[in-house]
Scaffold this motif. Sequence first.
Motif, short mmCIF file in Angstrom:
data_model
loop_
_atom_site.label_atom_id
_atom_site.label_comp_id
_atom_site.label_asym_id
_atom_site.label_seq_id
_atom_site.Cartn_x
_atom_site.Cartn_y
_atom_site.Cartn_z
N GLY A 281 0.82 -1.34 -0.33
CA GLY A 281 -0.12 -0.32 -0.29
C GLY A 281 1.05 1.21 -0.02
O GLY A 281 0.62 2.17 -0.21
N ARG A 282 2.27 0.74 0.68
CA ARG A 282 2.85 2.28 0.95
C ARG A 282 3.07 3.00 -0.62
O ARG A 282 3.90 3.93 -1.23
CB ARG A 282 4.07 2.04 1.56
N GLN A 283 3.87 1.34 -1.50
CA GLN A 283 4.37 1.77 -2.57
C GLN A 283 3.88 1.79 -3.63
O GLN A 283 4.05 3.11 -4.36
CB GLN A 283 4.60 0.60 -2.78
N PHE B 254 -2.98 19.76 -4.51
CA PHE B 254 -1.86 18.19 -4.41
C PHE B 254 -3.25 17.40 -3.69
O PHE B 254 -3.07 16.49 -4.20
CB PHE B 254 -0.87 19.03 -4.03
N THR B 255 -3.44 18.20 -2.97
CA THR B 255 -3.84 17.12 -1.67
C THR B 255 -5.59 16.72 -2.26
O THR B 255 -6.06 15.72 -2.34
CB THR B 255 -4.54 17.75 -0.69
N GLU B 256 -6.59 17.85 -3.76
CA GLU B 256 -7.22 17.15 -3.86
C GLU B 256 -7.68 15.70 -4.92
O GLU B 256 -7.34 15.68 -5.18
CB GLU B 256 -8.38 18.38 -4.65
N LEU C 141 6.62 20.63 -1.96
CA LEU C 141 7.70 19.61 -1.58
C LEU C 141 7.33 19.00 -1.01
O LEU C 141 5.90 18.87 0.07
CB LEU C 141 8.77 20.53 -0.51
N VAL C 142 7.57 17.35 -0.90
CA VAL C 142 6.71 15.85 0.04
C VAL C 142 7.57 15.53 0.65
O VAL C 142 8.93 15.22 0.44
CB VAL C 142 6.30 15.36 -1.14
N ILE C 143 7.24 15.63 1.96
CA ILE C 143 8.10 14.80 2.81
C ILE C 143 7.83 13.74 3.83
O ILE C 143 6.41 13.40 4.11
CB ILE C 143 8.34 15.83 4.09
N CYS D 274 2.33 9.40 -5.07
CA CYS D 274 3.08 10.89 -5.03
C CYS D 274 3.25 11.66 -6.54
O CYS D 274 3.65 12.53 -6.45
CB CYS D 274 4.19 10.79 -3.76
N GLU D 275 5.16 10.31 -6.95
CA GLU D 275 5.23 10.59 -8.06
C GLU D 275 5.23 11.54 -8.99
O GLU D 275 4.67 12.56 -9.64
CB GLU D 275 6.63 9.53 -8.23
#
Length: 330
Positions: A282-284, A321-323, A301-303, A290-291
């Motif tokens: 799921g994280r992958q 981005f969040t939408e 900037l994504v941390i 995200c990419e």
Amino acid sequence: MAARGTRTVVIAGVPAGLLEDELLADILTIHFQRSRNNGGDVEQVTYPTRKAGVAYVTFEDAGVVERVLKKDQHLLQDKRLPGPFPLTVTRYCHQAFLRVTSTLSMAVFRDHLVLEDLVEEMKQQSPALSFGPLQRDGHIAVQGPFPALRELRDFLLLKAKSLPEEDKRERKPHQRPRRKLQEHRGAAEMRNSTRNAQREKQVLVLDTDIYHYMKHFHAKALQRNDAVISGVTDGDITTVCIESAADAQGLKAKKMIENYSVELQKILRKERICFKEPTRAGRQRLRQLCERLKAHYPRVLVIPYDTHLDVVGTSADVLGFTECWKRNEI
């Protein structure tokens, strides 16, 4: 049409849990469409959000934002609510970096001041900050707006500079490098065979997310031929040390970094995206998403963290981005 971020306001004080979320969103829409509330046509109400009692209202016209902000008080009223609820309305970008947390070491003052009295003085000096309990080792956690926290550190630096010089020399070896409250000019020397000149040192404190954003997108501000600039991160606070051969060079570098920080503080905001899937697969999948989004929002900037992402950028970019993330996340 104006960028979405410029047409959006942040609403705090929504009575969460009293009614269904969809019904509360409808009541908010009605409130901000009414002319008596200086409202106008609402494009979208985002509620609930990841922050309890907070909603985003996006208007079709950016001019409505200015009118809504000018109203002295917004009271959310509806016959289905038990009473009127005061709302706080701010620009979308003003939600950036409202609260940060830092741990301060008060040990340097132990032999000269009653630490409990000093903490009370700090509370009077910085009413916008929240203070945790004073620990036996002299550490205390402080939370609040970053500018107020920076002012408190400046206040403590002045206090520390007033201590006798012999006490500073005695206590210096026992201070924790990440937490020490005072920096001394000329504390570092060039240790090589060709240069023994003493280095001048300047120190300033930045919000950690501002520091990372500056390092990523404004790297030249932290790179100079006439100075060595390094940062030590301690939670929400990063201490930047500037060492130079001449005091004027260090002061110039410090002023430039401060100016960048102030400007970024005005325009940036941060949003936290929590992972719904804790599994490795799921994280992958979320990292791949995200990419893809970063390609569309190159100034964001994504941390990454194990359980969430922190997204830092302008209001419009972070909102977009969040939408997009919510639309693509399954």
